[in-house]
Design an enzyme around this catalytic site. Structure first.
Site, PDB file in Angstrom:
ATOM      1  N   HIS A  94     -55.477  48.047 -74.787  1.00  0.00           N
ATOM      2  CA  HIS A  94     -54.879  46.739 -74.493  1.00  0.00           C
ATOM      3  C   HIS A  94     -55.020  46.337 -73.026  1.00  0.00           C
ATOM      4  CE1 HIS A  94     -51.162  48.929 -73.095  1.00  0.00           C
ATOM      5  NE2 HIS A  94     -51.102  47.902 -72.286  1.00  0.00           N
ATOM      6  N   ASP A 144     -54.494  52.103 -79.918  1.00  0.00           N
ATOM      7  CA  ASP A 144     -54.523  51.605 -78.538  1.00  0.00           C
ATOM      8  C   ASP A 144     -55.086  52.683 -77.605  1.00  0.00           C
ATOM      9  OD1 ASP A 144     -54.138  50.037 -76.324  1.00  0.00           O
ATOM     10  OD2 ASP A 144     -51.969  50.365 -76.204  1.00  0.00           O
ATOM     11  N   GLY A 239     -47.629  47.922 -65.879  1.00  0.00           N
ATOM     12  CA  GLY A 239     -48.457  48.442 -64.796  1.00  0.00           C
ATOM     13  C   GLY A 239     -48.757  49.916 -64.948  1.00  0.00           C
ATOM     14  N   SER A 241     -49.482  51.096 -67.995  1.00  0.00           N
ATOM     15  CA  SER A 241     -50.344  51.150 -69.178  1.00  0.00           C
ATOM     16  C   SER A 241     -51.625  51.935 -68.937  1.00  0.00           C
ATOM     17  CB  SER A 241     -50.733  49.738 -69.619  1.00  0.00           C
ATOM     18  OG  SER A 241     -49.667  49.093 -70.252  1.00  0.00           O
ATOM     19  N   GLY A 242     -52.018  52.707 -69.937  1.00  0.00           N
ATOM     20  CA  GLY A 242     -53.279  53.450 -69.860  1.00  0.00           C
ATOM     21  C   GLY A 242     -53.180  54.764 -69.135  1.00  0.00           C
TER      22      GLY A 242
END
Length: 358
Positions: A94, A144, A239, A241-242
């Site tokens: 995402h 995701d 922020g 994310s990932g």
């Protein structure tokens, strides 16, 4: 050292051999160890149980596999990622929405060896993205996960290393402890982002608990991991994310990236812990896309060669698929959690050897 350079030929050979040994030692100090195991830190760190949301600054080198993914045009941090080999990074699908063109690899750069977003240390390195691969069935919060191939080999050392990847299998909570989420996300919901890398100790939460009606219900699947606390207060936020959910395999000192920061309802709310993509569930997919042989690791980790020749041979063996993107916007109710030693010049090495041997 009283070496007599006027000795016979055998003495010269011995001297040259000894000098070569010393030279090789200095080269290792300059460029980092040639074999660095995944998931091991070079620094001794007492990790925290504090929060990313209002949390604690991470110690330099505490999380050497942490990556800042930045939009080149703005030179701004957007998402996190994890170093999983000398060529590959792991992140969340995402982070790369097709609606604003961020599914184009040319918009991104990866920065490693970074603690303060405003200060690049001598060991900090930047890489462009050579391939951006999102899961083919990515849709909203499902599947995701993404992998990114960098354009040049990543040299490992004290401040840049790879996290281990768990063997492809169903996720088992009882195998892991000392879990932490890290990132440069918001310090509180709707608050300001942090400049310094934050760390937070979190507790793994069972799927059955997380699927309770007053928690997340059926939105959480067996391809996801919940981590945090029932009472809230400690969580990832936008922020982050990932980025990695790093846990130690019980009985070892190695950290594995067991989850990828994915989504949550708000940040640090009661009964709404962070939700992560389970990397063990997607182990076969990661293996297929990157060529990293996770299934042969036996959860014992793998070692990465810190040499260009090894990296080149790895690249030759890997077939990089054509990058694809299946970006879908998230629902409004859910919140995305969007050492090398110093270089020693050759002349300095010669001077050091001269003084050492004379």
């Amino acid at each position: 050292m009283n070496t007599d350079f006027r000795a016979g030929f055998s003495g010269v050979i011995s001297g040259l051999f000894f000098s070569a040994v010393i030279l090789s030692h200095f080269i290792i100090l300059a460029n980092g160890d040639s074999q660095i195991a995944c998931g091991q830190r070079a620094v001794s760190v007492k990790t925290s149980q504090s929060r990313i949301v209002g949390g604690r600054d991470a110690v330099e080198g505490a999380w050497p596999w942490q990556v800042s993914l930045q939009v080149i045009s703005k030179q701004a941090h957007v998402c996190g990622a994890t170093v999983i080999s000398q060529w590959w990074l792991l992140s969340a699908a995402h982070c790369f929405p097709s609606t604003n063109g961020l599914n184009n690899k040319s918009h991104w750069r990866a920065v490693m060896g970074l603690r303060d977003l405003s200060i690049y240390s001598e060991w900090t390195i930047t890489r462009k993205i050579d391939a951006l691969i999102l899961h083919e069935k990515y849709n909203n919060i499902q599947n995701d996960i993404a992998v990114l191939k960098v354009d040049r080999v990543i040299g490992f050392g004290d401040y840049i290393r790879a996290a281990c990847l768990p063997k492809p299998d169903k996720f088992h909570i009882e195998k892991w402890n000392h879990c932490h989420v890290t990132g440069w996300g918001l310090m509180e919901q709707n608050g300001a982002p942090t400049r310094i890398l934050q760390e937070a100790g979190v507790k793994l939460i069972s799927l059955e608990t997380c699927q309770q009606v007053n928690w997340y219900g059926s939105s959480v699947t067996d391809k996801m991991i919940c981590a945090g606390f029932a009472g809230g207060g400690i969580d990832a936020c936008q922020g982050d994310s990932g980025g990695p959910l790093s846990c130690q395999l019980k009985g070892t000192e190695r950290f594995y990236v067991v989850g990828v920061v994915s989504w949550g309802q708000g940040c640090a709310q009661r009964f709404k812990p962070g939700v992560y993509t389970s990397t063990s569930i997607y182990g076969d997919w990661i293996e297929q896309k990157t060529g990293i042989l996770i299934s042969q690791s036996e959860d014992a980790g793998v070692e990465f060669d810190n040499g260009d020749s090894g990296a080149e041979s790895l690249e030759e063996k890997q077939s990089v698929p054509t990058p694809v993107s299946y970006g879908v916007e998230q629902p409004i109710s859910l919140v995305r959690r969007n050492s090398p030693g110093r270089s020693i010049p050759l002349l300095n090495l010669i001077i050091v050897l001269y003084h050492f041997c004379s």
